[in-house]
Design a protein around this motif. Structure first.
Motif, PDB file in Angstrom:
ATOM      1  N   ILE A  73       0.828  -1.204   0.000  1.00  0.00           N
ATOM      2  CA  ILE A  73       0.000   0.000   0.000  1.00  0.00           C
ATOM      3  C   ILE A  73       0.864   1.257   0.000  1.00  0.00           C
ATOM      4  O   ILE A  73       2.074   1.212   0.273  1.00  0.00           O
ATOM      5  CB  ILE A  73      -0.919   0.039   1.234  1.00  0.00           C
ATOM      6  N   THR A  74       0.204   2.384  -0.306  1.00  0.00           N
ATOM      7  CA  THR A  74       0.834   3.696  -0.231  1.00  0.00           C
ATOM      8  C   THR A  74       0.035   4.558   0.736  1.00  0.00           C
ATOM      9  O   THR A  74      -1.186   4.714   0.590  1.00  0.00           O
ATOM     10  CB  THR A  74       0.859   4.388  -1.607  1.00  0.00           C
ATOM     11  N   VAL A  75       0.718   5.094   1.751  1.00  0.00           N
ATOM     12  CA  VAL A  75       0.069   5.971   2.730  1.00  0.00           C
ATOM     13  C   VAL A  75       0.098   7.401   2.205  1.00  0.00           C
ATOM     14  O   VAL A  75       1.156   7.923   1.854  1.00  0.00           O
ATOM     15  CB  VAL A  75       0.780   5.890   4.099  1.00  0.00           C
ATOM     16  N   THR A  76      -1.075   8.034   2.155  1.00  0.00           N
ATOM     17  CA  THR A  76      -1.172   9.385   1.591  1.00  0.00           C
ATOM     18  C   THR A  76      -1.321  10.469   2.646  1.00  0.00           C
ATOM     19  O   THR A  76      -1.226  11.654   2.340  1.00  0.00           O
ATOM     20  CB  THR A  76      -2.372   9.475   0.628  1.00  0.00           C
ATOM     21  N   GLU A  77      -1.570  10.091   3.906  1.00  0.00           N
ATOM     22  CA  GLU A  77      -1.661  11.086   4.968  1.00  0.00           C
ATOM     23  C   GLU A  77      -1.485  10.434   6.316  1.00  0.00           C
ATOM     24  O   GLU A  77      -1.940   9.308   6.545  1.00  0.00           O
ATOM     25  CB  GLU A  77      -3.018  11.817   4.937  1.00  0.00           C
ATOM     26  N   THR A  78      -0.761  11.146   7.211  1.00  0.00           N
ATOM     27  CA  THR A  78      -0.601  10.659   8.581  1.00  0.00           C
ATOM     28  C   THR A  78      -1.003  11.774   9.557  1.00  0.00           C
ATOM     29  O   THR A  78      -2.146  11.850   9.985  1.00  0.00           O
ATOM     30  CB  THR A  78       0.846  10.207   8.844  1.00  0.00           C
ATOM     31  N   THR A  79      -0.075  12.666   9.866  1.00  0.00           N
ATOM     32  CA  THR A  79      -0.357  13.720  10.853  1.00  0.00           C
ATOM     33  C   THR A  79      -0.566  15.090  10.216  1.00  0.00           C
ATOM     34  O   THR A  79      -0.542  16.098  10.914  1.00  0.00           O
ATOM     35  CB  THR A  79       0.792  13.806  11.874  1.00  0.00           C
ATOM     36  N   GLY A  80      -0.744  15.140   8.918  1.00  0.00           N
ATOM     37  CA  GLY A  80      -0.930  16.434   8.248  1.00  0.00           C
ATOM     38  C   GLY A  80      -2.371  16.686   7.857  1.00  0.00           C
ATOM     39  O   GLY A  80      -3.231  15.805   7.923  1.00  0.00           O
ATOM     40  N   SER A  81      -2.652  17.924   7.448  1.00  0.00           N
ATOM     41  CA  SER A  81      -3.950  18.350   6.896  1.00  0.00           C
ATOM     42  C   SER A  81      -5.107  18.261   7.878  1.00  0.00           C
ATOM     43  O   SER A  81      -6.267  18.255   7.483  1.00  0.00           O
ATOM     44  CB  SER A  81      -4.305  17.527   5.647  1.00  0.00           C
ATOM     45  N   HIS A  82      -4.809  18.181   9.180  1.00  0.00           N
ATOM     46  CA  HIS A  82      -5.866  18.112  10.180  1.00  0.00           C
ATOM     47  C   HIS A  82      -5.617  19.090  11.336  1.00  0.00           C
ATOM     48  O   HIS A  82      -6.108  18.875  12.444  1.00  0.00           O
ATOM     49  CB  HIS A  82      -6.005  16.683  10.721  1.00  0.00           C
ATOM     50  N   GLY A  83      -4.839  20.132  11.072  1.00  0.00           N
ATOM     51  CA  GLY A  83      -4.613  21.146  12.095  1.00  0.00           C
ATOM     52  C   GLY A  83      -3.894  20.626  13.314  1.00  0.00           C
ATOM     53  O   GLY A  83      -4.158  21.061  14.437  1.00  0.00           O
ATOM     54  N   CYS A  84      -2.969  19.679  13.098  1.00  0.00           N
ATOM     55  CA  CYS A  84      -2.285  19.059  14.231  1.00  0.00           C
ATOM     56  C   CYS A  84      -1.232  19.969  14.851  1.00  0.00           C
ATOM     57  O   CYS A  84      -0.716  19.679  15.926  1.00  0.00           O
ATOM     58  CB  CYS A  84      -1.663  17.735  13.797  1.00  0.00           C
ATOM     59  N   SER A  85      -0.871  21.041  14.180  1.00  0.00           N
ATOM     60  CA  SER A  85       0.060  22.027  14.723  1.00  0.00           C
ATOM     61  C   SER A  85      -0.346  23.398  14.188  1.00  0.00           C
ATOM     62  O   SER A  85      -1.183  23.519  13.295  1.00  0.00           O
ATOM     63  CB  SER A  85       1.506  21.693  14.321  1.00  0.00           C
ATOM     64  N   SER A  86       0.259  24.427  14.752  1.00  0.00           N
ATOM     65  CA  SER A  86      -0.093  25.793  14.331  1.00  0.00           C
ATOM     66  C   SER A  86       0.281  26.054  12.883  1.00  0.00           C
ATOM     67  O   SER A  86      -0.314  26.903  12.225  1.00  0.00           O
ATOM     68  CB  SER A  86       0.600  26.805  15.247  1.00  0.00           C
ATOM     69  N   GLN A  87       1.266  25.311  12.346  1.00  0.00           N
ATOM     70  CA  GLN A  87       1.683  25.504  10.960  1.00  0.00           C
ATOM     71  C   GLN A  87       0.928  24.574   9.996  1.00  0.00           C
ATOM     72  O   GLN A  87       1.048  24.709   8.782  1.00  0.00           O
ATOM     73  CB  GLN A  87       3.190  25.253  10.800  1.00  0.00           C
ATOM     74  N   ASP A  88       0.161  23.651  10.543  1.00  0.00           N
ATOM     75  CA  ASP A  88      -0.491  22.643   9.705  1.00  0.00           C
ATOM     76  C   ASP A  88      -1.842  23.156   9.205  1.00  0.00           C
ATOM     77  O   ASP A  88      -2.590  23.790   9.942  1.00  0.00           O
ATOM     78  CB  ASP A  88      -0.701  21.362  10.520  1.00  0.00           C
ATOM     79  N   SER A  89      -2.147  22.876   7.954  1.00  0.00           N
ATOM     80  CA  SER A  89      -3.456  23.228   7.404  1.00  0.00           C
ATOM     81  C   SER A  89      -4.504  22.262   7.936  1.00  0.00           C
ATOM     82  O   SER A  89      -4.176  21.240   8.541  1.00  0.00           O
ATOM     83  CB  SER A  89      -3.425  23.175   5.875  1.00  0.00           C
ATOM     84  N   CYS A  90      -5.760  22.588   7.706  1.00  0.00           N
ATOM     85  CA  CYS A  90      -6.832  21.732   8.214  1.00  0.00           C
ATOM     86  C   CYS A  90      -7.926  21.605   7.160  1.00  0.00           C
ATOM     87  O   CYS A  90      -8.411  22.609   6.630  1.00  0.00           O
ATOM     88  CB  CYS A  90      -7.410  22.310   9.504  1.00  0.00           C
ATOM     89  N   VAL A  91      -8.295  20.372   6.855  1.00  0.00           N
ATOM     90  CA  VAL A  91      -9.344  20.130   5.877  1.00  0.00           C
ATOM     91  C   VAL A  91     -10.650  20.734   6.379  1.00  0.00           C
ATOM     92  O   VAL A  91     -10.960  20.659   7.566  1.00  0.00           O
ATOM     93  CB  VAL A  91      -9.517  18.608   5.650  1.00  0.00           C
ATOM     94  N   ALA A  92     -11.399  21.340   5.502  1.00  0.00           N
ATOM     95  CA  ALA A  92     -12.667  21.954   5.881  1.00  0.00           C
ATOM     96  C   ALA A  92     -13.588  20.927   6.534  1.00  0.00           C
ATOM     97  O   ALA A  92     -13.779  19.829   6.017  1.00  0.00           O
ATOM     98  CB  ALA A  92     -13.348  22.550   4.646  1.00  0.00           C
ATOM     99  N   GLY A  93     -14.110  21.275   7.702  1.00  0.00           N
ATOM    100  CA  GLY A  93     -15.020  20.387   8.406  1.00  0.00           C
ATOM    101  C   GLY A  93     -14.337  19.420   9.355  1.00  0.00           C
ATOM    102  O   GLY A  93     -15.014  18.663  10.049  1.00  0.00           O
ATOM    103  N   ALA A  94     -12.999  19.424   9.395  1.00  0.00           N
ATOM    104  CA  ALA A  94     -12.275  18.483  10.258  1.00  0.00           C
ATOM    105  C   ALA A  94     -12.309  18.944  11.713  1.00  0.00           C
ATOM    106  O   ALA A  94     -12.487  20.115  12.010  1.00  0.00           O
ATOM    107  CB  ALA A  94     -10.833  18.351   9.796  1.00  0.00           C
ATOM    108  N   ALA A  95     -12.143  17.976  12.612  1.00  0.00           N
ATOM    109  CA  ALA A  95     -11.995  18.292  14.032  1.00  0.00           C
ATOM    110  C   ALA A  95     -10.546  18.712  14.240  1.00  0.00           C
ATOM    111  O   ALA A  95      -9.715  17.946  14.710  1.00  0.00           O
ATOM    112  CB  ALA A  95     -12.350  17.079  14.887  1.00  0.00           C
ATOM    113  N   CYS A  96     -10.248  19.964  13.872  1.00  0.00           N
ATOM    114  CA  CYS A  96      -8.868  20.446  13.828  1.00  0.00           C
ATOM    115  C   CYS A  96      -8.170  20.282  15.171  1.00  0.00           C
ATOM    116  O   CYS A  96      -8.644  20.759  16.191  1.00  0.00           O
ATOM    117  CB  CYS A  96      -8.837  21.916  13.411  1.00  0.00           C
ATOM    118  N   GLY A  97      -7.069  19.585  15.162  1.00  0.00           N
ATOM    119  CA  GLY A  97      -6.269  19.399  16.365  1.00  0.00           C
ATOM    120  C   GLY A  97      -6.704  18.251  17.243  1.00  0.00           C
ATOM    121  O   GLY A  97      -5.986  17.860  18.160  1.00  0.00           O
TER     122      GLY A  97
END
Length: 293
Positions: free
Chosen positions: A192-216
């Motif tokens: 398999i290929t992993v396309t996301e782990t700790t990114g795109s979910h507002g896990c840090s102040s510099q990280d973006s967050c997908v619309a509608g996600a439970a950011c952080g």
């Protein structure tokens, strides 16, 4: 000490205002059940601590009714004595009668207000703590997969895992991800290929967050979730991956709209009809329970 004829009725009126005010305060500011609250001001009949503000208001309500009943009985008794001793004095007889009638009317109004609130809604006089509904925020899909693969890594005791970005490989190699999650991904029968782990979910102040996600607060931020590419898998391979992950004892969430019968949520429970399952159309989302090995 001589009391005026209006003292007791006025006192009953104040108690009714206290009752209605306490009830309003309870309805507006009731908190969910919590640890015991120690009372600084103790009243007769009240325990030293209560479990929630609603219980305290309930005791105040009982205390107020008891006090109102005691004062009403006292007022009727005093009025009766004054009536007996009034003799032929019309003024004294009138005062005694007014005192008795005022006390009985006060009790009647107090009971009438209770019956009125009970008729509107029994919960208004139940004074039990409100139970808050738990709202599960659906796990939103990650950003569209570009289809590019920048690296691969082989964690200890697992097969090679391809990574969409070098950061994902770093998360796997550095121990940022949950060990159980890495083991599950590396033991799949399909590469398999992993396309996301700790990114795109507002896990840090510099990280973006997908619309509608439970950011952080997403499982991605805790290192317990990963997204799997499906564009390079045929239907048979997708089914093998989903079937293997859905049967894992540590599965927490598993979402893919293409095979809803394998969707899981809330600790591995069936989620085939959930919105989160239907939303994940371009990748497989998988997360494991905390402290599960």
């Amino acid at each position: 000490m001589k009391l005026s004829k209006s003292f007791l009725p006025k006192t009953l009126l104040k108690l009714k205002i206290l009752f209605l005010g306490s009830l309003t305060t309870y309805l507006l500011f009731t908190a969910p059940p919590a640890l015991a609250y120690e009372l600084e001001v103790k009243l007769p009949g009240l325990p030293a601590s209560v479990s929630d503000p609603g219980e305290y208001v309930r005791y105040l309500f009982i205390f107020g009714l008891s006090l109102a009943g005691f004062l009403a009985v006292g007022a009727v008794a005093v009025g009766g004595i004054k009536y007996i001793l009034a003799g032929s004095s019309v003024g004294n007889v009138t005062d005694a009668r007014n005192l008795i009638v005022g006390a009985l009317m006060g009790v009647g109004l107090l009971l009438g207000s209770y019956l009125l609130l009970y008729t509107i809604d029994p919960n208004l006089v139940n004074l039990s703590p409100r139970q808050l509904d738990v709202i599960n925020v659906p796990e939103p899909p990650s950003p569209p997969d570009s289809g590019l693969t920048e690296g691969a890594t082989t964690p200890p005791g697992a097969s090679e895992i391809k990574c969409k970005t070098n950061k994902i490989c770093q998360d796997i190699q550095s121990g940022t991800l949950n060990n159980t999650l890495i083991k599950d991904l590396g033991s799949l029968p399909i590469e398999i290929t992993v396309t996301e782990t700790t990114g795109s979910h507002g896990c840090s102040s510099q990280d973006s967050c997908v619309a509608g996600a439970a950011c952080g607060t997403s499982a991605h931020c805790a290192g317990r979730a990963a997204d799997i590419r499906i564009s390079n898998l045929n239907d048979s391979q997708k089914q093998q991956v989903l079937q293997t992950l859905s049967q894992d004892k540590c599965v927490d969430q598993l979402f893919y709209a293409g095979w809803p019968q394998y969707c899981r949520a809330g600790g591995g429970q069936d989620a085939s009809k959930s919105k989160s399952c239907a939303d994940h159309t371009d990748h497989i989302h998988y997360s494991v329970k905390a402290n599960c090995a």
